[in-house]
Design a protein around this motif. Structure first.
Motif, PDB file in Angstrom:
ATOM      1  N   VAL A  54       0.948  -1.468  -0.436  1.00  0.00           N
ATOM      2  CA  VAL A  54       0.402  -0.055   0.014  1.00  0.00           C
ATOM      3  C   VAL A  54       0.808   1.213  -0.056  1.00  0.00           C
ATOM      4  CG1 VAL A  54      -1.930   1.068   1.083  1.00  0.00           C
ATOM      5  CG2 VAL A  54      -1.502  -1.179   1.043  1.00  0.00           C
ATOM      6  N   GLY A  55       2.292   1.589   1.219  1.00  0.00           N
ATOM      7  CA  GLY A  55       2.666   2.379   0.720  1.00  0.00           C
ATOM      8  C   GLY A  55       3.691   2.045   1.888  1.00  0.00           C
ATOM      9  N   VAL A  56       5.076   3.264   1.741  1.00  0.00           N
ATOM     10  CA  VAL A  56       6.402   3.599   2.312  1.00  0.00           C
ATOM     11  C   VAL A  56       5.741   4.576   3.078  1.00  0.00           C
ATOM     12  CG1 VAL A  56       8.258   3.553   2.311  1.00  0.00           C
ATOM     13  CG2 VAL A  56       7.529   2.022   1.241  1.00  0.00           C
ATOM     14  N   TYR A  57       5.904   5.068   4.630  1.00  0.00           N
ATOM     15  CA  TYR A  57       5.429   6.042   4.920  1.00  0.00           C
ATOM     16  C   TYR A  57       7.015   6.663   6.049  1.00  0.00           C
ATOM     17  CZ  TYR A  57       1.010   5.498   3.584  1.00  0.00           C
ATOM     18  OH  TYR A  57       0.099   5.233   2.257  1.00  0.00           O
ATOM     19  N   SER A  58       7.303   7.711   5.672  1.00  0.00           N
ATOM     20  CA  SER A  58       8.500   8.039   6.294  1.00  0.00           C
ATOM     21  C   SER A  58       8.910   9.437   7.086  1.00  0.00           C
ATOM     22  CB  SER A  58       9.806   7.828   5.312  1.00  0.00           C
ATOM     23  OG  SER A  58       9.806   8.243   4.272  1.00  0.00           O
TER      24      SER A  58
ATOM     25  N   VAL B  97       6.206  -0.421   6.797  1.00  0.00           N
ATOM     26  CA  VAL B  97       5.600  -0.422   5.292  1.00  0.00           C
ATOM     27  C   VAL B  97       4.611  -0.915   5.687  1.00  0.00           C
ATOM     28  CG1 VAL B  97       6.357  -1.770   3.702  1.00  0.00           C
ATOM     29  CG2 VAL B  97       8.396  -1.012   4.793  1.00  0.00           C
ATOM     30  N   VAL B  98       3.553  -0.325   4.925  1.00  0.00           N
ATOM     31  CA  VAL B  98       1.926  -0.669   4.980  1.00  0.00           C
ATOM     32  C   VAL B  98       1.487  -2.032   3.676  1.00  0.00           C
ATOM     33  CG1 VAL B  98      -0.465   0.249   5.225  1.00  0.00           C
ATOM     34  CG2 VAL B  98       1.837   1.443   5.616  1.00  0.00           C
ATOM     35  N   VAL B  99       0.946  -3.311   4.386  1.00  0.00           N
ATOM     36  CA  VAL B  99       0.760  -3.852   3.073  1.00  0.00           C
ATOM     37  C   VAL B  99      -0.529  -4.667   3.662  1.00  0.00           C
ATOM     38  CG1 VAL B  99       2.704  -5.032   2.871  1.00  0.00           C
ATOM     39  CG2 VAL B  99       1.385  -6.243   4.596  1.00  0.00           C
ATOM     40  N   GLU B 100      -1.331  -5.015   2.600  1.00  0.00           N
ATOM     41  CA  GLU B 100      -3.125  -5.506   2.512  1.00  0.00           C
ATOM     42  C   GLU B 100      -2.541  -7.000   2.468  1.00  0.00           C
ATOM     43  OE1 GLU B 100      -7.249  -5.173  -0.605  1.00  0.00           O
ATOM     44  OE2 GLU B 100      -4.849  -5.540  -0.961  1.00  0.00           O
ATOM     45  N   ALA B 101      -3.040  -7.170   3.652  1.00  0.00           N
ATOM     46  CA  ALA B 101      -3.456  -8.768   3.212  1.00  0.00           C
ATOM     47  C   ALA B 101      -4.240 -10.117   4.216  1.00  0.00           C
ATOM     48  CB  ALA B 101      -2.576  -8.578   4.662  1.00  0.00           C
TER      49      ALA B 101
ATOM     50  N   ASP C 225      -5.072   6.698   9.458  1.00  0.00           N
ATOM     51  CA  ASP C 225      -5.838   7.642   8.756  1.00  0.00           C
ATOM     52  C   ASP C 225      -5.667   7.085   7.240  1.00  0.00           C
ATOM     53  OD1 ASP C 225      -8.293   7.711  10.078  1.00  0.00           O
ATOM     54  OD2 ASP C 225      -7.278   9.655  11.628  1.00  0.00           O
ATOM     55  N   ARG C 226      -4.702   8.533   7.017  1.00  0.00           N
ATOM     56  CA  ARG C 226      -3.742   8.518   6.113  1.00  0.00           C
ATOM     57  C   ARG C 226      -3.572   7.057   5.422  1.00  0.00           C
ATOM     58  NH1 ARG C 226       1.183  11.772   3.570  1.00  0.00           N
ATOM     59  NH2 ARG C 226       0.813  11.211   0.772  1.00  0.00           N
ATOM     60  N   GLN C 227      -2.638   6.236   5.895  1.00  0.00           N
ATOM     61  CA  GLN C 227      -2.909   5.011   5.127  1.00  0.00           C
ATOM     62  C   GLN C 227      -3.574   3.969   4.475  1.00  0.00           C
ATOM     63  OE1 GLN C 227      -0.083   2.749   8.738  1.00  0.00           O
ATOM     64  NE2 GLN C 227       1.452   4.337   8.120  1.00  0.00           N
ATOM     65  N   LEU C 228      -5.137   3.934   5.776  1.00  0.00           N
ATOM     66  CA  LEU C 228      -6.372   3.794   4.873  1.00  0.00           C
ATOM     67  C   LEU C 228      -7.247   4.485   3.933  1.00  0.00           C
ATOM     68  CD1 LEU C 228      -7.552   2.367   8.409  1.00  0.00           C
ATOM     69  CD2 LEU C 228      -7.504   0.998   6.726  1.00  0.00           C
ATOM     70  N   GLN C 229      -7.311   5.755   4.234  1.00  0.00           N
ATOM     71  CA  GLN C 229      -7.573   6.173   2.960  1.00  0.00           C
ATOM     72  C   GLN C 229      -6.549   6.320   1.434  1.00  0.00           C
ATOM     73  OE1 GLN C 229      -7.074  10.502   4.474  1.00  0.00           O
ATOM     74  NE2 GLN C 229      -9.782  10.389   5.441  1.00  0.00           N
ATOM     75  N   ASP C 230      -5.793   6.249   1.795  1.00  0.00           N
ATOM     76  CA  ASP C 230      -4.671   6.063   0.253  1.00  0.00           C
ATOM     77  C   ASP C 230      -4.875   4.323  -0.246  1.00  0.00           C
ATOM     78  OD1 ASP C 230      -3.223   8.421   0.709  1.00  0.00           O
ATOM     79  OD2 ASP C 230      -1.341   7.232   1.283  1.00  0.00           O
ATOM     80  N   TYR C 231      -5.446   3.425   0.729  1.00  0.00           N
ATOM     81  CA  TYR C 231      -5.632   2.351   1.140  1.00  0.00           C
ATOM     82  C   TYR C 231      -6.744   1.970   0.034  1.00  0.00           C
ATOM     83  CZ  TYR C 231      -7.733  -2.244   0.652  1.00  0.00           C
ATOM     84  OH  TYR C 231      -8.467  -3.728   0.930  1.00  0.00           O
ATOM     85  N   MET C 232      -8.071   2.839   0.580  1.00  0.00           N
ATOM     86  CA  MET C 232      -9.162   2.945  -0.553  1.00  0.00           C
ATOM     87  C   MET C 232      -9.407   3.698  -1.652  1.00  0.00           C
ATOM     88  SD  MET C 232     -11.773   2.856   3.673  1.00  0.00           S
ATOM     89  CE  MET C 232     -11.445   4.782   3.575  1.00  0.00           C
TER      90      MET C 232
ATOM     91  N   GLY D 264      -7.232   2.929  -3.780  1.00  0.00           N
ATOM     92  CA  GLY D 264      -5.893   2.144  -4.093  1.00  0.00           C
ATOM     93  C   GLY D 264      -4.947   2.834  -4.475  1.00  0.00           C
ATOM     94  N   LEU D 265      -4.198   3.776  -3.981  1.00  0.00           N
ATOM     95  CA  LEU D 265      -3.201   3.955  -3.959  1.00  0.00           C
ATOM     96  C   LEU D 265      -2.078   3.574  -3.700  1.00  0.00           C
ATOM     97  CD1 LEU D 265      -3.557   7.896  -2.908  1.00  0.00           C
ATOM     98  CD2 LEU D 265      -3.261   7.063  -5.261  1.00  0.00           C
ATOM     99  N   THR D 266      -0.469   2.972  -4.562  1.00  0.00           N
ATOM    100  CA  THR D 266       0.373   3.124  -3.629  1.00  0.00           C
ATOM    101  C   THR D 266       1.493   4.443  -3.230  1.00  0.00           C
ATOM    102  OG1 THR D 266       0.313   1.392  -5.318  1.00  0.00           O
ATOM    103  CG2 THR D 266       2.559   1.603  -3.691  1.00  0.00           C
ATOM    104  N   THR D 267       1.731   4.624  -2.434  1.00  0.00           N
ATOM    105  CA  THR D 267       1.707   5.584  -1.708  1.00  0.00           C
ATOM    106  C   THR D 267       3.343   5.518  -0.545  1.00  0.00           C
ATOM    107  OG1 THR D 267      -0.030   6.913  -1.167  1.00  0.00           O
ATOM    108  CG2 THR D 267       1.819   7.831   0.090  1.00  0.00           C
ATOM    109  N   LEU D 268       3.894   7.006  -1.673  1.00  0.00           N
ATOM    110  CA  LEU D 268       6.130   6.892  -0.880  1.00  0.00           C
ATOM    111  C   LEU D 268       5.213   8.126  -0.183  1.00  0.00           C
ATOM    112  CD1 LEU D 268       8.372   5.992  -0.613  1.00  0.00           C
ATOM    113  CD2 LEU D 268       8.994   6.501  -2.754  1.00  0.00           C
ATOM    114  N   ALA D 269       5.595   8.278   0.674  1.00  0.00           N
ATOM    115  CA  ALA D 269       6.022  10.066   1.727  1.00  0.00           C
ATOM    116  C   ALA D 269       6.528   9.640   2.654  1.00  0.00           C
ATOM    117  CB  ALA D 269       4.099   9.792   1.917  1.00  0.00           C
TER     118      ALA D 269
END
Length: 151
Positions: free
Chosen positions: A81-85, A98-102, A137-144, A146-151
């Motif tokens: 889903v993304g990498v948030y730093s 590192v955020v993943v959907e599982a 919140d941001r991680q879930l919103q990015d997931y919903m 369909g984004l793959t985020t590098l932030a």
């Protein structure tokens, strides 16, 4: 002695001046609900996850943290889903998440009651957005979205 001091200084710098790597998991239950935990330290809902232990890879950390915090078994990691730093994403420490959907299965049953007070499955339209811990919140919103985020 000078070389020893330089070595110690370098090690302390690595430990205390570099971000720590962690994971967050968006666990999808067989019925499509998303499992969240309630953190004991701040009482807020959060994605399960935590720090990667020494010698672990991300998939192993995801599986371990998921079991410790929810009692659920990892079936497969669907996607990154993304990498948030951002340095302020976690109020305790600078961490890279590192955020993943599982896909997961099993009974929701807290194993680590020192960190987690509750685990619950939420329909996507009833997620507690706006009430989440850290930057979840941001991680879930990015997931919903369909984004793959590098932030």
């Amino acid at each position: 002695m000078r070389n020893l001091w330089r070595f110690v200084y370098t090690v302390i710098g690595i430990i205390f001046r570099h971000p720590v790597t962690g994971t967050s998991i968006i666990p999808i239950l067989p019925d499509g609900r998303i499992a969240l935990i309630r953190r004991r330290d701040n009482g807020r809902w959060a994605l399960p996850g935590g720090m990667v232990d020494w010698g672990e890879d991300i998939p192993t950390s995801v599986s371990r943290e998921l079991m410790e915090e929810t009692g659920l078994e990892l079936l497969q990691i669907r996607r990154l889903v993304g990498v948030y730093s951002a340095p302020d994403r976690d109020p305790r420490i600078h961490s890279i998440c590192v955020v993943v959907e599982a896909d997961v299965r099993g009974e929701m049953n807290i194993q680590d009651s020192l960190e987690v007070s509750e685990v619950q499955g939420f329909e996507v339209n009833s997620l507690p957005i706006g009430e989440m811990s850290h930057d979840h919140d941001r991680q879930l919103q990015d997931y919903m979205k369909g984004l793959t985020t590098l932030a």
